[in-house]
Design an enzyme around this catalytic site. Structure first.
Site, PDB file in Angstrom:
ATOM      1  N   GLU A 176       0.669  -1.218   0.028  1.00 43.42           N
ATOM      2  CA  GLU A 176       0.032   0.088   0.072  1.00 43.42           C
ATOM      3  C   GLU A 176       0.670   1.278  -0.053  1.00 43.42           C
ATOM      4  O   GLU A 176       0.992   1.665   1.002  1.00 43.42           O
ATOM      5  CB  GLU A 176      -0.976   0.006   1.107  1.00 43.42           C
ATOM      6  CG  GLU A 176      -2.186   1.190   1.113  1.00 43.42           C
ATOM      7  CD  GLU A 176      -2.639   1.260   2.162  1.00 43.42           C
ATOM      8  OE1 GLU A 176      -3.697   2.135   2.250  1.00 43.42           O
ATOM      9  OE2 GLU A 176      -2.763   0.550   3.169  1.00 43.42           O
ATOM     10  N   LYS A 213      -2.710  -1.971  -2.958  1.00 46.55           N
ATOM     11  CA  LYS A 213      -3.800  -1.174  -2.435  1.00 46.55           C
ATOM     12  C   LYS A 213      -3.388   0.412  -2.633  1.00 46.55           C
ATOM     13  O   LYS A 213      -2.509   0.753  -2.083  1.00 46.55           O
ATOM     14  CB  LYS A 213      -3.754  -1.262  -0.875  1.00 46.55           C
ATOM     15  CG  LYS A 213      -5.212  -0.610  -0.489  1.00 46.55           C
ATOM     16  CD  LYS A 213      -5.558  -0.764   1.030  1.00 46.55           C
ATOM     17  CE  LYS A 213      -6.473   0.163   1.548  1.00 46.55           C
ATOM     18  NZ  LYS A 213      -7.187  -0.140   2.835  1.00 46.55           N
TER      19      LYS A 213
END
Length: 295
Positions: A176, A213
């Site tokens: 992420e 993400k």
């Protein structure tokens, strides 16, 4: 690795619920839920209250595998139970929802336009604990503040280095590297980020799998080529501070991109709602996020 869980995350229709507010973000999550800081007087009380909130969400009839593929948990939640069953087991056994675990320990200070992850102390032990608790994958966050090539190169290198360690432990890592949605050069950051990710994917060992993400991109369908990469199990999007309505509208324009929302998921939920009010509000949120995730 559970093949049924892998297939569900890889090809299932739905989204991932982010229930991983950590020590730093828990007070904000509780405040949004209607519980002020004067209602608790220690970290233990705070984590107990946020677990009650998460338990209420997870146990709601609206929270089910028809719409939700997976859920990301905070480490503290991993050692707690729901109806006397470990939380990760409850998610999978009772709800059919794949459990993930947040493993990062917060952000370092800004440098070269990014915030790297702090060193993750005791990661090997945490991954062993996660495996024993039947967790499928992990998540770790770092932040891009501006389109600085040196900083973005460092942030992606760190994410992939730790991601390979996580995969070697038998778990699927969610990388992420968030681009701050308030960044003045967000689109330029996204271009640099995507190229760095593609460069790292190109040299991975054939068997290595990761998830990504990412902030919802400025240009619609910008991450389509990442979704098609053989190493990428799924690309999911964070809400990043957008309201639920705006996040859903932006997400729906990005075909194949699915949600992994936290604040946008719990928006409108309060501790003082009756169960009927709470379940109705959660059902409305889940349906809206699901609809935006299946475009």
């Amino acid at each position: 690795m559970d093949q049924k869980q892998f297939d569900r995350i890889h090809t299932g229709k739905g989204f991932i619920a982010a229930l991983d507010q950590s020590g730093g973000s828990t007070p904000k999550a509780l405040l949004q839920y209607g519980i002020d800081t004067n209602k608790y007087h220690s970290d233990e009380e705070m984590f107990y209250l946020v677990h009650l909130m998460r338990t209420r969400i997870i146990k709601s009839p609206a929270f089910n595998s028809d719409s939700i593929l997976g859920a990301i948990l905070f480490e503290n939640t991993l050692y707690r139970t729901i109806d006397d069953e470990p939380t990760a087991d409850y998610l999978w056994n009772q709800k059919g929802v794949v459990p993930f675990l947040k493993v990062d320990q917060g952000l370092a200070g800004p440098e070269n336009g990014v915030q790297l992850m702090k060193p993750i102390t005791g990661l090997d032990n945490l991954l062993e604990q996660a495996t024993q608790k039947h967790v499928f994958g992990t998540k770790m966050r770092s932040v891009i503040l501006e389109a600085n090539p040196q900083g973005i190169k460092a942030i992606v290198a760190q994410q992939f280095e730790v991601g390979k360690q996580i995969f070697a432990a038998g778990l699927i890592p969610i990388l992420e590297p968030e681009v701050n949605i308030q960044s003045a050069d967000k689109e330029a950051s996204e271009a640099l980020l995507k190229q760095e990710i593609l460069d790292h994917l190109a040299v991975l060992d054939p068997q290595v799998k990761v998830m990504l993400k990412l902030s919802i991109p400025t240009r619609d369908d910008f991450y389509k080529d990442l979704m098609e990469n053989e190493h990428v199990v799924r690309v999911v999007a964070l809400s990043g501070g957008y309201s639920q309505k705006e996040a859903n509208e932006r997400l729906a324009r990005n075909h194949g991109l699915i949600a992994s929302f936290s604040r946008a998921l719990s928006q409108g939920l309060t501790a003082w709602q009756t169960d009927a009010e709470f379940n109705r509000a959660l059902a409305d949120s889940i349906q809206a996020i699901y609809n935006a995730s299946i475009t």
